[in-house]
Design a protein around this motif. Sequence first.
Motif, short mmCIF file in Angstrom:
data_model
loop_
_atom_site.label_atom_id
_atom_site.label_comp_id
_atom_site.label_asym_id
_atom_site.label_seq_id
_atom_site.Cartn_x
_atom_site.Cartn_y
_atom_site.Cartn_z
N GLN A 123 0.83 -1.20 0.00
CA GLN A 123 0.00 0.00 0.00
C GLN A 123 0.87 1.26 0.00
N ALA A 124 1.96 1.23 0.75
CA ALA A 124 2.88 2.37 0.74
C ALA A 124 3.46 2.59 -0.65
N GLU A 125 3.81 1.50 -1.31
CA GLU A 125 4.35 1.60 -2.68
C GLU A 125 3.28 2.13 -3.63
N LEU A 126 2.05 1.69 -3.46
CA LEU A 126 0.94 2.18 -4.29
C LEU A 126 0.80 3.68 -4.16
N ARG A 127 0.89 4.18 -2.95
CA ARG A 127 0.72 5.62 -2.73
C ARG A 127 1.89 6.42 -3.28
N ARG A 128 3.00 5.73 -3.56
CA ARG A 128 4.13 6.39 -4.22
C ARG A 128 4.03 6.27 -5.74
N GLY A 129 2.94 5.65 -6.21
CA GLY A 129 2.72 5.53 -7.65
C GLY A 129 3.19 4.24 -8.26
N GLY A 130 3.56 3.26 -7.44
CA GLY A 130 4.06 1.99 -7.96
C GLY A 130 2.96 1.07 -8.46
N ASP A 131 3.32 0.18 -9.38
CA ASP A 131 2.40 -0.84 -9.91
C ASP A 131 2.51 -2.07 -9.01
N VAL A 132 1.78 -2.04 -7.91
CA VAL A 132 2.05 -3.01 -6.85
C VAL A 132 1.49 -4.40 -7.14
N HIS A 133 0.38 -4.49 -7.83
CA HIS A 133 -0.27 -5.79 -7.94
C HIS A 133 0.48 -6.76 -8.84
N ALA A 134 1.33 -6.22 -9.70
CA ALA A 134 2.18 -7.11 -10.51
C ALA A 134 3.04 -7.99 -9.62
N HIS A 135 3.38 -7.50 -8.43
CA HIS A 135 4.21 -8.27 -7.51
C HIS A 135 3.44 -9.41 -6.85
N MET A 136 2.11 -9.37 -6.92
CA MET A 136 1.30 -10.41 -6.30
C MET A 136 0.86 -11.48 -7.27
N VAL A 137 1.06 -11.25 -8.57
CA VAL A 137 0.66 -12.26 -9.56
C VAL A 137 1.36 -13.59 -9.32
N PRO A 138 2.69 -13.62 -9.12
CA PRO A 138 3.34 -14.92 -8.86
C PRO A 138 2.80 -15.61 -7.60
N ALA A 139 2.47 -14.83 -6.57
CA ALA A 139 1.93 -15.42 -5.35
C ALA A 139 0.54 -16.00 -5.62
N LEU A 140 -0.27 -15.29 -6.39
CA LEU A 140 -1.62 -15.76 -6.70
C LEU A 140 -1.59 -17.06 -7.49
N GLN A 141 -0.53 -17.26 -8.26
CA GLN A 141 -0.41 -18.45 -9.11
C GLN A 141 0.51 -19.51 -8.53
N HIS A 142 1.01 -19.29 -7.32
CA HIS A 142 2.01 -20.17 -6.73
C HIS A 142 1.40 -21.51 -6.35
N GLU A 143 2.23 -22.56 -6.39
CA GLU A 143 1.77 -23.90 -6.01
C GLU A 143 1.45 -24.01 -4.52
N ASP A 144 2.05 -23.14 -3.72
CA ASP A 144 1.81 -23.15 -2.28
C ASP A 144 0.54 -22.35 -1.98
N PHE A 145 -0.48 -23.01 -1.48
CA PHE A 145 -1.75 -22.30 -1.29
C PHE A 145 -1.67 -21.23 -0.22
N TRP A 146 -0.68 -21.31 0.67
CA TRP A 146 -0.52 -20.25 1.66
C TRP A 146 -0.13 -18.93 0.98
N LEU A 147 0.68 -18.99 -0.07
CA LEU A 147 1.01 -17.77 -0.79
C LEU A 147 -0.20 -17.27 -1.58
N ARG A 148 -1.01 -18.18 -2.07
CA ARG A 148 -2.24 -17.75 -2.74
C ARG A 148 -3.17 -17.06 -1.75
N ARG A 149 -3.18 -17.54 -0.52
CA ARG A 149 -4.00 -16.88 0.52
C ARG A 149 -3.48 -15.46 0.79
N ILE A 150 -2.17 -15.30 0.87
CA ILE A 150 -1.61 -13.96 1.07
C ILE A 150 -2.00 -13.04 -0.08
#
Length: 226
Positions: A123-150
């Motif tokens: 959220q801090a990065e977002l408020r600085r204008g960063g494209d933050v959700h690109a960093h969560m795509v690998p977690a969303l697609q990760h084989e470890d469901f705990w990272l998908r939960r994050i």
Amino acid sequence: MDLHAGLKIALEAAAEPGRAAPMQAYMRDQFVFLGVAAPQRRLAARDLLAGLKGLDADTLLEHAQRLWQQPQREYQHVALDMLALHWRQLSIGHLPALLGLARQRAWWDSVDGMAGIVGDVLQAELRRGGDVHAHMVPALQHEDFWLRRIAMLHQLGWRGDTDAAWLFDAALALAHEDAFFIRKAIGWALRDYARHAPEAVTAFANAHRQQLSPLSYREALKHQPP
């Protein structure tokens, strides 16, 4: 005094051994406990953690890793308390280390705590204008469901900063999964956003009711009028 020696003394002094067995049972006997309740843990560690202000992020993460290796679960909770207190010293570049830590000795308590820290950094990065959700795509697609939960939970509490398109797309991407912790996370994330945008969440949940599990749907609309 060394941080870890100080924490050991403080936590052991705050421990109530009679609490240890019930706490262990609550976590399905996956971890051993000293028997320190959360308020007492935070109080015991408060001054030691406050003294880390200004410490560089890499050293904070080294402390967290060392705490993560301790057998008693309270030490992982202290590591999360430490990172949550000093999250401003972290940056996008530390996400791999944070997510790597979350995968160790993973259960809902540590994973959800880490989701909040990851969310603060993003959220801090977002408020600085960063494209933050690109960093969560690998977690969303990760084989470890705990990272998908994050990935599903990282926008909790963001309110007006929430990227609704990301939230809804992530919910649909994970909707087919049977895991309780994923289904619960979908509902929780939607319910949290509903506090800010109830009509949008209600419309989404009703439009995709057949795709969402009954648990996710019910949780999403838990506080909405019938």
